[in-house]
Design a protein around this motif. Structure first.
Motif, PDB file in Angstrom:
ATOM      1  N   MET A 303       0.788  -1.241  -0.013  1.00 57.53           N
ATOM      2  CA  MET A 303      -0.088   0.035   0.053  1.00 57.53           C
ATOM      3  C   MET A 303       1.276   1.311  -0.132  1.00 57.53           C
ATOM      4  SD  MET A 303      -3.004  -1.105   0.197  1.00 57.53           S
ATOM      5  CE  MET A 303      -3.983  -2.567   0.525  1.00 57.53           C
ATOM      6  N   ARG A 304       0.114   2.297  -0.399  1.00 54.88           N
ATOM      7  CA  ARG A 304       0.943   3.667  -0.489  1.00 54.88           C
ATOM      8  C   ARG A 304       1.605   4.140   0.982  1.00 54.88           C
ATOM      9  NH1 ARG A 304      -0.299   7.033  -5.410  1.00 54.88           N
ATOM     10  NH2 ARG A 304      -0.362   8.770  -3.707  1.00 54.88           N
ATOM     11  N   TRP A 305       0.880   3.691   1.936  1.00 57.68           N
ATOM     12  CA  TRP A 305       1.190   4.170   3.353  1.00 57.68           C
ATOM     13  C   TRP A 305       1.822   3.327   3.909  1.00 57.68           C
ATOM     14  CZ3 TRP A 305      -1.294   0.296   6.076  1.00 57.68           C
ATOM     15  CH2 TRP A 305      -2.590  -0.310   5.251  1.00 57.68           C
ATOM     16  N   GLN A 306       2.171   2.084   3.281  1.00 55.75           N
ATOM     17  CA  GLN A 306       3.014   1.070   3.993  1.00 55.75           C
ATOM     18  C   GLN A 306       4.552   1.302   3.883  1.00 55.75           C
ATOM     19  OE1 GLN A 306       1.189  -2.572   2.352  1.00 55.75           O
ATOM     20  NE2 GLN A 306       0.779  -3.220   4.520  1.00 55.75           N
ATOM     21  N   MET A 307       5.300   1.087   4.920  1.00 56.92           N
ATOM     22  CA  MET A 307       6.709   1.121   4.921  1.00 56.92           C
ATOM     23  C   MET A 307       7.130  -0.350   4.183  1.00 56.92           C
ATOM     24  SD  MET A 307       7.731   2.369   8.835  1.00 56.92           S
ATOM     25  CE  MET A 307       9.471   2.249   8.349  1.00 56.92           C
ATOM     26  N   ALA A 308       7.901  -0.023   3.102  1.00 58.46           N
ATOM     27  CA  ALA A 308       8.209  -0.826   2.400  1.00 58.46           C
ATOM     28  C   ALA A 308       9.633  -0.918   1.409  1.00 58.46           C
ATOM     29  CB  ALA A 308       7.056  -1.429   1.345  1.00 58.46           C
ATOM     30  N   ASP A 309      10.101  -1.933   1.008  1.00 53.97           N
ATOM     31  CA  ASP A 309      11.306  -2.013   0.047  1.00 53.97           C
ATOM     32  C   ASP A 309      10.710  -1.394  -1.328  1.00 53.97           C
ATOM     33  OD1 ASP A 309      13.175  -2.316  -1.571  1.00 53.97           O
ATOM     34  OD2 ASP A 309      14.259  -3.923  -0.543  1.00 53.97           O
ATOM     35  N   ARG A 310      11.012  -0.383  -1.887  1.00 50.56           N
ATOM     36  CA  ARG A 310      10.449   0.177  -2.978  1.00 50.56           C
ATOM     37  C   ARG A 310      11.510  -0.019  -4.230  1.00 50.56           C
ATOM     38  NH1 ARG A 310       5.188   1.051  -1.839  1.00 50.56           N
ATOM     39  NH2 ARG A 310       4.944   1.926   0.148  1.00 50.56           N
ATOM     40  N   GLN A 311      12.683  -0.591  -4.174  1.00 50.51           N
ATOM     41  CA  GLN A 311      13.495  -0.704  -5.153  1.00 50.51           C
ATOM     42  C   GLN A 311      12.904  -1.541  -6.338  1.00 50.51           C
ATOM     43  OE1 GLN A 311      17.458  -2.222  -4.197  1.00 50.51           O
ATOM     44  NE2 GLN A 311      16.944  -1.531  -1.988  1.00 50.51           N
ATOM     45  N   GLU A 312      13.032  -0.858  -7.541  1.00 49.53           N
ATOM     46  CA  GLU A 312      12.376  -1.702  -8.650  1.00 49.53           C
ATOM     47  C   GLU A 312      13.329  -2.799  -9.172  1.00 49.53           C
ATOM     48  OE1 GLU A 312       9.291  -1.129  -9.771  1.00 49.53           O
ATOM     49  OE2 GLU A 312       8.965   0.665  -8.718  1.00 49.53           O
ATOM     50  N   GLN A 313      14.492  -2.633  -9.214  1.00 46.32           N
ATOM     51  CA  GLN A 313      15.507  -3.617  -9.723  1.00 46.32           C
ATOM     52  C   GLN A 313      16.098  -4.359  -8.491  1.00 46.32           C
ATOM     53  OE1 GLN A 313      18.067  -2.243 -12.528  1.00 46.32           O
ATOM     54  NE2 GLN A 313      16.700  -1.250 -13.832  1.00 46.32           N
ATOM     55  N   ARG A 314      16.090  -5.664  -8.409  1.00 47.68           N
ATOM     56  CA  ARG A 314      16.195  -6.472  -7.537  1.00 47.68           C
ATOM     57  C   ARG A 314      17.089  -7.545  -7.705  1.00 47.68           C
ATOM     58  NH1 ARG A 314      10.043  -6.949  -5.446  1.00 47.68           N
ATOM     59  NH2 ARG A 314       9.799  -4.832  -4.516  1.00 47.68           N
ATOM     60  N   GLY A 315      18.292  -7.556  -7.123  1.00 47.40           N
ATOM     61  CA  GLY A 315      19.333  -8.608  -7.561  1.00 47.40           C
ATOM     62  C   GLY A 315      18.861  -9.859  -7.180  1.00 47.40           C
ATOM     63  N   SER A 316      19.787 -11.017  -7.198  1.00 43.67           N
ATOM     64  CA  SER A 316      19.311 -12.273  -6.944  1.00 43.67           C
ATOM     65  C   SER A 316      19.622 -12.523  -5.454  1.00 43.67           C
ATOM     66  CB  SER A 316      20.570 -13.316  -7.599  1.00 43.67           C
ATOM     67  OG  SER A 316      21.838 -12.718  -7.381  1.00 43.67           O
ATOM     68  N   HIS A 317      20.472 -11.596  -4.829  1.00 38.74           N
ATOM     69  CA  HIS A 317      20.678 -11.519  -3.435  1.00 38.74           C
ATOM     70  C   HIS A 317      19.764 -10.836  -2.580  1.00 38.74           C
ATOM     71  CE1 HIS A 317      23.768 -14.555  -3.637  1.00 38.74           C
ATOM     72  NE2 HIS A 317      24.331 -13.852  -4.477  1.00 38.74           N
ATOM     73  N   HIS A 318      18.839  -9.880  -3.178  1.00 36.86           N
ATOM     74  CA  HIS A 318      18.009  -8.941  -2.638  1.00 36.86           C
ATOM     75  C   HIS A 318      16.802  -9.755  -2.161  1.00 36.86           C
ATOM     76  CE1 HIS A 318      16.676  -4.924  -1.784  1.00 36.86           C
ATOM     77  NE2 HIS A 318      15.411  -5.277  -2.522  1.00 36.86           N
ATOM     78  N   ILE A 319      16.599  -9.212  -0.983  1.00 37.85           N
ATOM     79  CA  ILE A 319      15.160  -9.767  -0.136  1.00 37.85           C
ATOM     80  C   ILE A 319      14.231  -8.555  -0.054  1.00 37.85           C
ATOM     81  CG2 ILE A 319      14.144 -11.027   1.821  1.00 37.85           C
ATOM     82  CD1 ILE A 319      16.908 -12.286   2.197  1.00 37.85           C
ATOM     83  N   PRO A 320      13.111  -8.419  -0.625  1.00 39.55           N
ATOM     84  CA  PRO A 320      12.463  -7.312  -0.835  1.00 39.55           C
ATOM     85  C   PRO A 320      11.347  -7.636   0.583  1.00 39.55           C
ATOM     86  CG  PRO A 320      11.613  -8.721  -2.494  1.00 39.55           C
ATOM     87  CD  PRO A 320      12.925  -9.329  -2.092  1.00 39.55           C
ATOM     88  N   VAL A 321      11.541  -6.771   1.502  1.00 41.32           N
ATOM     89  CA  VAL A 321      10.835  -6.863   2.887  1.00 41.32           C
ATOM     90  C   VAL A 321       9.682  -5.728   2.895  1.00 41.32           C
ATOM     91  CG1 VAL A 321      10.740  -7.111   5.397  1.00 41.32           C
ATOM     92  CG2 VAL A 321      12.555  -8.317   4.048  1.00 41.32           C
ATOM     93  N   THR A 322       8.649  -5.870   3.277  1.00 37.90           N
ATOM     94  CA  THR A 322       7.619  -4.604   3.550  1.00 37.90           C
ATOM     95  C   THR A 322       7.154  -5.118   5.188  1.00 37.90           C
ATOM     96  OG1 THR A 322       5.681  -3.753   2.950  1.00 37.90           O
ATOM     97  CG2 THR A 322       5.749  -6.277   2.766  1.00 37.90           C
ATOM     98  N   ARG A 323       6.870  -3.913   5.813  1.00 33.63           N
ATOM     99  CA  ARG A 323       6.178  -4.015   6.794  1.00 33.63           C
ATOM    100  C   ARG A 323       4.534  -4.061   6.792  1.00 33.63           C
ATOM    101  NH1 ARG A 323       2.679  -0.280   8.769  1.00 33.63           N
ATOM    102  NH2 ARG A 323       1.924  -0.295  10.873  1.00 33.63           N
ATOM    103  N   CYS A 324       4.160  -5.131   7.373  1.00 33.98           N
ATOM    104  CA  CYS A 324       2.781  -5.425   6.940  1.00 33.98           C
ATOM    105  C   CYS A 324       1.956  -5.275   8.350  1.00 33.98           C
ATOM    106  CB  CYS A 324       2.590  -6.943   6.303  1.00 33.98           C
ATOM    107  SG  CYS A 324       3.511  -8.061   7.556  1.00 33.98           S
ATOM    108  N   SER A 325       0.643  -5.417   8.171  1.00 32.43           N
ATOM    109  CA  SER A 325      -0.431  -5.087   9.284  1.00 32.43           C
ATOM    110  C   SER A 325      -1.562  -5.951   9.221  1.00 32.43           C
ATOM    111  CB  SER A 325      -0.411  -3.806   9.708  1.00 32.43           C
ATOM    112  OG  SER A 325      -0.890  -2.901   8.509  1.00 32.43           O
ATOM    113  N   SER A 326      -2.364  -6.322  10.235  1.00 35.33           N
ATOM    114  CA  SER A 326      -3.553  -6.957  10.201  1.00 35.33           C
ATOM    115  C   SER A 326      -4.317  -6.405  11.441  1.00 35.33           C
ATOM    116  CB  SER A 326      -3.284  -8.445  10.119  1.00 35.33           C
ATOM    117  OG  SER A 326      -4.813  -9.064  10.323  1.00 35.33           O
ATOM    118  N   VAL A 327      -5.496  -6.238  11.385  1.00 33.91           N
ATOM    119  CA  VAL A 327      -6.235  -5.910  12.746  1.00 33.91           C
ATOM    120  C   VAL A 327      -7.319  -7.001  12.676  1.00 33.91           C
ATOM    121  CG1 VAL A 327      -7.711  -3.911  11.571  1.00 33.91           C
ATOM    122  CG2 VAL A 327      -7.391  -4.099  13.874  1.00 33.91           C
ATOM    123  N   VAL A 328      -7.560  -7.314  14.146  1.00 36.40           N
ATOM    124  CA  VAL A 328      -8.926  -8.309  14.103  1.00 36.40           C
ATOM    125  C   VAL A 328      -9.616  -7.489  15.245  1.00 36.40           C
ATOM    126  CG1 VAL A 328      -9.595 -10.568  14.754  1.00 36.40           C
ATOM    127  CG2 VAL A 328      -7.439 -10.496  13.749  1.00 36.40           C
TER     128      VAL A 328
END
Length: 585
Positions: A303-328
């Motif tokens: 989402m636009r408001w989420q903290m995330a890895d925004r790199q478009e080009q990712r190498g073989s050793h790159h791990i794209p991680v994002t902060r995610c959330s859920s509410v119950v």
């Protein structure tokens, strides 16, 4: 004449009864299958002759639209009670569901007499349309967090005036609402959650219209099997669908609070003990907010408001991680059952209220995980929830399980990142690369990122465990807590049955907490390994630099000897050169 022994007669009798029961099951299955086919045929004939009742707002008057159907056939209100006060069957689907749950579900001890153990009061009917949604989006005073979620809708007047407000076009959409997904269940007096069938809407239009179709109405005619509870699991919603959720729920639930939980970068937290809050909606609601990380899935986008890895080009050793959330969230309906004195010395309210866990209820689960890895089989018609707290806890348990799977995935990827390839054993070039740092500091950066990421993961897991242990104490599980789902009659059959199911759920939660603690230990062990790799890299690089310094020193010394020799030669030839230059003139 040979007489049979009594035990042989009993054995034959038992085998015969078993065989007859098998035949009875077979006949029943054939009967149910035939009954279902007849019902489907009649339903199709009725649908072909009756006028359409479903008309999404914004469609043209003459456009052919699918008919709104009840998710399962049911009986009328007048027929719902037998003369002796017992509830009659709710039709073929109820019979099928009940039969399957008797054989396959965890509620295998359920029988016909258990109907009094379940919530019986139906939810208050509601109905919304696109015009009411439009007015709500235009007139509501949005907070800063909600405005961030809805920024592509409420800040664009042209978008607010579009018809239809929720897109009906098939195929990919600009707001990516074609990736949104929902599972909405109506829970009847038998406790079975029945999925609202909106496939016909999705096939005719798109998933955005299907989600709107599922959430915009509750207990509306011609539906006769009224729901006592509703479970709404909503995933990767687009901004307009977030607005639709806010519109349909804000009168009974503080949806602004849910939006703030999704946007705010905080740790996992629980907002459960709010009996003394000024907001009546918060007194009746219980919220658990999950905050952790996941790897961005293929074709997924945070989402636009989420903290995330925004790199478009990712190498073989790159791990794209994002902060995610859920509410119950769980919200209970109905009046309070108990007035409670506030023990706080400087409290604004001297008293609060506890609400009946056996009142009608709603469970809302908003998931923002850009990986499409959420479990899809949490709720089904083979389960029977005695009340809202049980459905809430089952949903919560699944979020803990999903979080563990996502953390394990990050752990595996980081392990792969720091583990050398197999030919490391045989290839000296690879060993040199891993032992000595290059000019771009490749391995130092890699180890630093992996070490810190695992540390943040461990902190996040600990926050999840703390939130659970601080909230669900022994009093809560025993039903003796003053504000959190108190059971007034501890030894009534209904409360004893509920406490039995709570005890089983508690064991599952404790097992998940053990798994999470084990994952924390594994993260710490991996961090120790990475720390060792960092030290080895530093040692190897330091030795390499020291060796180069020694080599440079030796070269400097050799150069000094050469200069000394040149100086001596120069001193020997200098007088001769001087004499030659004098007499040569």
């Amino acid at each position: 004449m040979v007489r049979k022994r009594p035990d042989a007669i009993r054995m034959e009798g038992a085998d015969g009864v078993h065989e007859l029961l098998k035949q009875l099951d077979a006949h029943r299955d054939v009967y149910l299958d035939t009954f279902r086919q007849v019902h489907d045929l009649l339903a199709r004939n009725i649908a072909a002759t009756a006028p359409s009742t479903f008309s999404p707002l914004g469609s043209s008057p003459g456009s052919p639209l699918p008919e709104r159907r009840s998710p399962r056939p049911s009986i009328s209100h007048a027929e719902s009670e037998r003369p002796n006060g017992r509830k009659s069957s709710a039709g073929l689907a109820t019979l099928t569901t009940y039969s399957e749950s008797k054989r396959t579900s965890e509620d295998s001890d359920r029988d016909d007499e258990d109907e009094d153990l379940y919530v019986s009061n139906p939810l208050e009917p509601r109905k919304h349309d696109e015009e009411s949604l439009r007015k709500h989006l235009q007139s509501y005073k949005w907070g800063s967090d909600a405005a961030r979620i809805l920024e592509t809708v409420i800040d664009r007047p042209v978008r607010m005036l579009q018809h239809p407000l929720i897109p009906q076009r098939k195929g990919p959409l600009d707001d990516r609402s074609h990736f949104s997904h929902c599972q909405v269940y109506d829970v009847g007096p038998d406790g079975a959650p029945l999925l609202i069938d909106c496939k016909h809407v999705e096939e005719e239009f798109n998933s955005a219209q299907a989600i709107w179709y599922a959430i915009k109405e509750l207990n509306q005619p011609p539906k006769e099997r009224l729901a006592v509870g509703r479970i709404s699991v909503l995933r990767e919603l687009s901004p307009i669908l977030f607005g639709a959720v806010h519109h349909t729920l804000h009168k009974s639930l503080d949806v602004d609070e849910l939006f703030s939980c999704l946007v705010a970068s905080e740790r996992t937290s629980a907002y459960m003990h709010r009996a003394f809050d000024d907001d009546l909606r918060k007194q009746k609601s219980f919220v658990f907010n999950f905050e952790y990380f996941t790897i961005i899935g293929k074709d997924c986008r945070p989402m636009r408001w989420q903290m995330a890895d925004r790199q478009e080009q990712r190498g073989s050793h790159h791990i794209p991680v994002t902060r995610c959330s859920s509410v119950v969230a769980l919200v209970l309906s109905g009046p309070p059952i108990q007035k409670i004195r506030n023990p706080a010395r400087r409290a604004n309210n001297s008293h609060g209220f506890a609400y009946d866990p056996w009142s009608s209820w709603q469970v809302v689960n908003l998931q923002c995980y850009p990986d499409w890895k959420a479990s899809m089989d949490v709720h089904d018609s083979t389960k029977h929830y005695v009340n809202g707290p049980e459905a809430f806890l089952v949903t919560l348990l699944n979020e803990f399980r999903d979080s563990q799977r996502r953390y394990e995935r990050i752990y595996e990827e980081i392990t792969r990142l720091i583990t050398p390839p197999l030919d490391f054993i045989f290839n000296s070039d690879i060993r040199d690369k891993l032992l000595f740092e290059d000019k771009d500091f490749t391995y130092a950066r890699r180890y630093f990122w992996a070490y810190q990421t695992l540390g943040l993961m461990t902190d996040s897991i600990k926050a999840m465990i703390d939130a659970y242990e601080d909230t669900f104490t022994d009093e809560v599980w025993a039903g003796t807590h003053k504000t959190l789902w108190p059971l007034l009659e501890q030894h009534s059959p209904r409360n004893l049955y509920f406490k039995k199911k709570m005890a089983a759920l508690r064991l599952k939660f404790e097992a998940e907490m053990k798994n999470l603690k084990k994952l924390m230990d594994e993260n710490d062990e991996r961090r120790d390994e990475i720390r060792g790799l960092k030290e080895d890299l530093f040692t190897g690089t330091s030795i390499q630099e020291s060796r180069k310094s020694v080599e440079n020193t030796e070269i400097t010394i050799q150069q000094g000897h050469n200069i000394k020799l040149l100086t001596l030669v120069s001193i020997f030839f200098l007088p001769l050169t001087f004499v030659t230059s004098v007499f040569g003139t």
